[in-house]
Design an enzyme around this catalytic site. Structure first.
Site, PDB file in Angstrom:
ATOM      1  CD  GLU A 104      41.998  34.477  33.431  1.00  0.00           C
ATOM      2  OE1 GLU A 104      41.746  33.378  33.926  1.00  0.00           O
ATOM      3  OE2 GLU A 104      41.577  35.533  33.911  1.00  0.00           O
ATOM      4  CB  CYS A 136      37.626  40.993  26.363  1.00  0.00           C
ATOM      5  SG  CYS A 136      38.226  41.902  27.782  1.00  0.00           S
ATOM      6  CB  CYS A 153      46.761  45.742  36.247  1.00  0.00           C
ATOM      7  SG  CYS A 153      46.330  47.451  35.839  1.00  0.00           S
ATOM      8  CB  CYS A 198      41.083  49.970  40.246  1.00  0.00           C
ATOM      9  SG  CYS A 198      41.824  51.027  38.980  1.00  0.00           S
ATOM     10  CB  CYS A 212      40.137  45.852  39.419  1.00  0.00           C
ATOM     11  SG  CYS A 212      40.696  44.916  37.987  1.00  0.00           S
ATOM     12  CB  CYS A 231      34.407  44.154  34.022  1.00  0.00           C
ATOM     13  SG  CYS A 231      33.682  44.458  32.453  1.00  0.00           S
TER      14      CYS A 231
END
Ligand code: SAH
Length: 361
Positions: free
Chosen positions: A95, A108, A115, A119, A122, A338
């Protein structure tokens, strides 16, 4: 099955392109023309490169491809933010987000599919790492967005804050920034680019020596080693103290500061004591703090603090001379904010994995 061996020309820097032309026994300046067609004019087909001879175009088409991510969905938030779901050559999905006037227009970009950092707050981390993006796929998101939004001739900022950890895909990320910065392409000044990282220390130290330097944003999120170990697991390898030492010696440009991102989680890291500790930690660093009140999502075991709490935290920092801002989340209604980027393919492909993560909260 026939394997595709034509190299992706969109992931080559200008010097590599010139070299490739020379290898084909052609003048180097054609490399510059090609680079301009692809990166400045956004052309995706050799056939459209009208100032190159027909014969050269067919040689190029036999040797190379121009890989361009394909838009498979566009979503528009009520605040104007747009999220693009892009399909890569191998079918993987990423995305990219367009955030209008903040105060500049901002793209962005993602640097990885998924990933590895995991975290605790997230959503992208829940996917795990699927693969790195190539430099062509990172810079290609800009080619696609400028075309989609008719912004080839407009100024924009770039933030590497989409899916992935840019310093965990160092070479491709830096190469993409060089491609974007090239004066024969879009000339995106590195000052308009912000790289956000959890702080993969060896890569951060390498970044400190780069001739082409983006602005740096560090995902700090905690003020003690124990707290950060839990929220940002890579802290167990590269701890808070070492990270801040590296920031202290990072070559920050004149009149610039390192941004420290601090996600605010209710009753976890949002107390007055946290704020005061944060001030002490940043002592001696040219810093500014960007508070990110949590964007909540199913599967994220944390809550967003009240606005009053966020403001009080910000006030403590400001009173002690820290430049502080609160990030206004954009595009939350389309899950473009985010930490909310997670592609459908993952939801569809590994429901077991996602379910497990949902049940473990
Ligand atoms: N991997 C990079 C880029 C991540 S996205 C990094 O970690 O810096 C940019 C920022 O959004 C990071 O600071 C990240 O920690 C933060 N973030 C992730 N999930 C979030 C959430 N649910 N709410 C608010 N911010 C979040």
């Amino acid at each position: 099955m026939l394997t595709e061996c034509r190299h992706d020309i969109a992931e080559m820097e200008l010097a590599e392109l010139e070299q490739a032309l020379e290898t084909l026994g052609r003048p180097r300046f054609h490399g510059r023309q090609l680079f301009q067609w692809i990166h400045k004019r956004g052309v995706t087909d050799f056939g459209e490169m009208t100032d190159l001879g027909r014969e050269l175009r067919s040689t190029l088409a036999a040797e190379f491809r121009i890989i361009t991510p394909e838009v498979i969905r566009r979503e528009r938030s009520i605040d104007g933010t747009m999220k693009f779901l892009l399909r890569l050559e191998d079918g993987q999905l990423i995305e990219s987000v367009f955030i209008p006037d903040t105060p500049s227009n901002t793209f962005c970009l993602s640097t990885q599919v998924g990933c590895a950092m995991r975290c605790g707050f997230c959503l992208t981390g829940k996917m795990g790492i699927i693969r790195n993006l190539t430099a062509g796929e990172i810079a290609g998101q800009v080619r696609v967005l400028t075309r989609e939004l008719d912004m080839l001739h407009s100024r924009f900022n770039v933030v590497l804050m989409g899916m992935g950890e840019p310093l965990h895909n160092y070479d491709a990320t830096m190469k993409a920034l060089r491609i974007l910065a090239d004066g024969h392409g879009l000339s995106v000044n590195p000052r308009r680019v912000t790289l956000s990282t959890v702080g993969v220390l060896p890569a951060l130290e390498r970044l400190a020596t780069e001739p082409l330097m983006p602005n740096l944003a560090i995902s700090l999120h905690a003020t003690t080693e124990d707290q950060r170990d839990l929220l940002v697991p890579i802290n167990r390898k590269y701890g808070l103290k070492e990270l801040l030492d590296a920031c202290r010696s990072f070559p920050v440009k004149r009149r610039e500061r390192i941004t420290f991102e601090y996600v605010m989680l209710k009753d976890v890291n949002d107390t007055d004591e946290d704020a005061r500790r944060l001030v002490r930690l940043l002592n001696g660093i040219r810093a500014k703090v960007n508070l990110l009140p949590l964007n909540e999502a199913a599967g994220i075991p944390h809550e967003r603090p009240s606005d009053a709490r966020v403001n009080r935290f910000a006030q403590i920092l400001a009173e002690r001379g820290i430049v502080v801002s609160v990030r206004k989340s954009r595009g939350r209604d389309i899950r473009a904010a985010c930490g909310q980027l997670i592609t459908e393919s993952t939801r569809q492909k590994s429901p077991g994995q996602l379910l497990a993560s949902l049940m473990s909260v």
